[in-house]
Scaffold this active site. Structure first.
Site, mmCIF file in Angstrom:
data_model
loop_
_atom_site.group_PDB
_atom_site.id
_atom_site.type_symbol
_atom_site.label_atom_id
_atom_site.label_comp_id
_atom_site.label_asym_id
_atom_site.label_seq_id
_atom_site.Cartn_x
_atom_site.Cartn_y
_atom_site.Cartn_z
ATOM 1 N N LYS A 205 0.865 -1.181 0.000
ATOM 2 C CA LYS A 205 0.000 0.000 0.000
ATOM 3 C C LYS A 205 0.902 1.232 0.000
ATOM 4 C CE LYS A 205 -2.222 2.437 3.186
ATOM 5 N NZ LYS A 205 -2.282 3.745 2.484
ATOM 6 N N GLU A 286 9.039 1.751 11.990
ATOM 7 C CA GLU A 286 9.912 2.908 12.213
ATOM 8 C C GLU A 286 8.999 4.121 12.245
ATOM 9 O OE1 GLU A 286 11.507 6.098 12.175
ATOM 10 O OE2 GLU A 286 11.910 5.800 10.047
ATOM 11 N N CYS A 320 12.976 11.503 9.117
ATOM 12 C CA CYS A 320 12.822 11.116 10.515
ATOM 13 C C CYS A 320 14.124 11.298 11.274
ATOM 14 C CB CYS A 320 12.315 9.689 10.631
ATOM 15 S SG CYS A 320 13.263 8.500 9.672
ATOM 16 N N GLU A 416 7.303 16.151 17.069
ATOM 17 C CA GLU A 416 7.884 16.016 15.734
ATOM 18 C C GLU A 416 7.177 16.956 14.753
ATOM 19 O OE1 GLU A 416 9.548 12.412 13.005
ATOM 20 O OE2 GLU A 416 7.477 12.221 13.668
#
Length: 515
Positions: A205, A286, A320, A416
Site C-alpha cells: 500500500k 519505524e 525522521c 515532531e
C-alpha cells in the site's frame, strides 16, 4: 557467492555531462505526466472509479498522475492472492530469489536518472537528494540479496554425537508493506524486497502522496521477471483499507514506516487476535524522531554549524533523522547560533526542478499547514532568528526557520514537526546537554560534536538513540554501513540495511535427526 557488497555511488553533478543527462531525464519524465496507474493484483491491472491524484509539490497546478484506489473488497482479493502465491514462492530457492533482486537493481541502475527525476517531480526532492534516494534503493536490493544468501547458509551448531542438527530460517507468510512518502523509492523498495527475498509475499500500500513512484517500481519488478502475485500494488486511503489489511487473519506481518500515531494504531490492531488467525502478528515499525545535535564547548564550531544546517534543512527537514533540536554548550551558544543563521541565509528555496536550488517544498497541504502552525507556536516559545515565512504560492514552500532560547520542555523541542524548523536550547555543561537530548519520547538519531574523548565515551553509553553519530551530521545513513532504526517511540529498532534485518521476516526452525 556474489562479490562483496559496495554502496552505489552518488552522481557528481558538478560535471556538466551529468547535469545534462539528468536534465534530459527530467524532460522525458515531464512528457509522461498525467497518466493513470491501475491497481495490480496477480499481474492483473484493475481500474476503479475512485481515484487519487498525485501533484507536484513545487507546482501544485501540475498533476503527476492519477491512481486507482482500492476498496475493502480489493484489499481482501490482494491478501488472498498473496496467500495463494506464497505457497509456491516460499519454495523458490533463496539464491534464486536473490537473483530477482540483483536483476531489479541492475534495471534500476540503468534507469537511475529517470527514477530520480520522478522523485524530483512527485516528492519535491532536490537533484542530490533524489539521486541519493535512488542509490539507496539500489543498495537495499543488492544488500538484502547478499544477506539472504548468508542467512540461508548452514549455521554452525554445537555438535552432538549421534545426531544431525540443522537450524534454518523459513519465511513468515503474507506481509503488508506500508512505506513512507519521504523516501518513496528507497524505503519502499527496501521494505518490499527484504520481505520477498526472505520468501514472503507482499501487499504493497504505497504512500498516498507518492503512489506513482511505487507504480513505476512495479515496472522494475515486472521487468525483472518477478512472478505475478508476489507483490500486489493496492493504493488506497488508510481509512478505507488500512485497518482491513492490518486486521486480516491471513496477514502474518506488517512492515510500516511513518508517524508515531499511525504506528501505534497498527501495533494495537495487529495485537488483537482475529477469528481464524493462527499466529501472533509481527510488526516492524519505524515511527519518526525528535533528533538532537549536541555541541560541546571545545567542538569544531564550523563543523557543528554545518552539521546542524545540513541535518535540519536537507529535503526541508522531512526526514525522521533530521536535526530539529540543537543543544549547545552555553560557552559557545551565541557563536554557533550566529553561524547557523548565517548559513541558513545562504539557502535557496524554490522549484527544485532547477539544479542550483538547495531545497524545495514540503510534501503537501497538510504538511504545509502543520509546519506553519508550529512556526506560530515557536514564536511564543522562543526567539525567531530567521525564516518563519512562506515561500512562493506556486508550491508548498516554507523558508528554513531557526528559533533560539527554547525551553527543553517546550512543544517545539518535544513534538515532531517534520519540516524545516530547528530549535536551539542552551546547556550549562555536557551532562546537562545529554539530559536535554534524552528528554523526549523518541530515540532515533543524534549527534555529538566534541573534541573531548571522555565526553564522547559518555555519550556513547548514555545518549539513548538507535543511531548515534560523532562529529558529523545526524542524517545520511548508508545501507550496510549505518543499520538504521531507533528506540522508544521511534519504533522497533528494526535496523534496516543491517545484518539482522531479514530475520524480522523469517522464523528459525530447528530439525534434529537421530543418526
Amino acid at each position: 557467492m556474489q562479490q562483496a557488497y559496495k554502496n552505489e555511488p552518488f552522481t557528481d553533478f558538478s560535471k556538466k555531462e551529468n547535469r545534462d543527462d539528468f536534465q534530459t531525464a527530467l524532460n522525458e519524465v515531464e512528457q509522461q505526466l498525467g497518466k493513470h496507474y491501475d491497481i495490480i493484483i496477480r499481474g492483473e491491472r484493475i481500474r476503479t472509479k475512485k481515484t487519487g491524484t498525485s501533484i507536484n509539490p513545487s507546482n501544485i497546478e501540475e498533476v503527476i498522475g492519477t491512481v486507482s484506489q482500492a476498496d475493502k473488497s480489493l484489499a481482501e482479493q490482494a491478501i488472498h492472492t498473496a496467500v495463494e502465491t506464497f505457497e509456491t514462492w516460499k519454495k523458490v530457492k533463496p539464491s534464486a530469489r536473490a537473483r530477482y533482486l540483483y536483476k531489479a537493481s541492475a534495471i534500476l541502475r540503468r534507469r537511475k536518472h529517470e527514477f530520480s527525476a520522478w522523485l524530483v517531480k512527485e516528492s519535491g526532492k532536490s537533484w542530490a537528494e533524489a539521486d541519493a534516494d535512488t542509490a539507496e534503493a539500489i543498495d537495499f536490493m543488492e544488500y538484502y540479496a547478499r544477506q539472504i544468501e548468508k542467512l540461508t547458509s548452514r549455521h554452525p551448531l554445537t555438535r552432538l554425537t549421534g545426531e544431525d542438527n540443522e537450524l534454518y530460517y523459513v519465511p513468515l507468510g503474507v506481509g503488508i508493506v506500508i512505506p513512507p512518502w519521504n523516501f518513496p523509492l528507497a524505503i519502499m523498495a527496501g521494505m518490499t524486497t527484504a520481505a520477498i527475498v526472505s520468501g514472503n509475499t507482499v501487499v504493497l500500500k504505497p504512500a498516498s502522496t507518492t503512489p506513482v513512484i511505487a507504480a513505476k517500481f512495479m515496472e522494475i519488478l515486472d521487468d525483472a521477471g518477478l512472478p505475478e502475485g508476489v507483490v500486489n500494488y493496492i493504493p488506497g486511503s488508510g481509512s478505507e483499507i488500512g485497518d482491513v489489511l492490518v486486521e486480516h487473519p491471513l496477514t502474518r506481518f506488517i512492515s510500516f514506516t511513518g508517524s508515531r500515531e499511525v504506528g501505534l494504531r497498527i501495533n494495537e490492531l495487529a495485537a488483537k487476535h482475529q477469528p481464524g488467525q493462527k499466529w501472533m502478528k509481527r510488526v516492524v515499525a519505524e515511527m519518526g524522531g525528535k533528533d538532537s545535535i549536541v555541541v560541546d564547548h571545545d567542538a569544531d564550531l564550523e563543523l557543528a554549524a554545518q552539521s546542524i544546517v545540513a541535518s535540519a534543512f536537507g529535503f526541508s527537514g522531512q526526514k525522521c533523522s533530521a536535526c530539529s533540536r540543537a543543544i549547545v554548550h552555553e560557552e559557545v551558544y551565541d557563536e554557533v547560533l550566529a553561524r547557523v543563521v548565517a548559513l541558513t541565509k545562504e539557502i535557496t528555496v524554490g522549484d527544485i526542478r532547477e539544479y542550483g536550488l538547495y531545497t524545495g517544498p514540503v510534501v503537501d497541504q497538510q504538511a504545509y499547514d502543520k509546519i506553519l502552525s508550529y512556526i506560530e507556536i515557536g514564536k511564543t516559545e522562543g526567539k525567531l532568528m530567521i525564516g518563519g515565512e512562506k515561500g512562493s504560492d506556486k508550491g508548498y514552500f516554507i523558508q528554513p526557520t531557526v528559533f533560539a532560547d527554547v525551553d527543553p520542555q517546550a512543544r517545539l523541542m518535544q513534538e515532531e514537526i517534520f519540516g524545516p524548523v530547528v530549535a536551539f536550547a542552551k546547556a550549562k555543561d555536557f551532562d546537562h546537554a545529554l539530559e536535554i537530548a534524552n528528554n523526549t519520547e523518541y530515540g532515533l538519531t543524534g549527534a555529538v560534536i566534541s573534541r573531548n574523548r571522555e565526553h564522547l565515551e559518555k555519550a556513547r553509553e548514555e545518549f539513548h538513540v538507535g543511531n548515534l553519530y560523532f562529529n558529523r551530521k545526524c542524517t545520511g545513513a548508508l545501507v550496510g554501513v549505518h543499520p538504521f532504526g531507533g528506540f522508544n517511540m521511534s519504533g522497533t529498532d528494526s535496523k534496516a540495511g543491517g545484518p539482522d534485518y531479514l530475520q524480522l521476516f523469517t522464523q528459525a526452525k530447528l530439525v534434529s535427526e537421530l543418526l
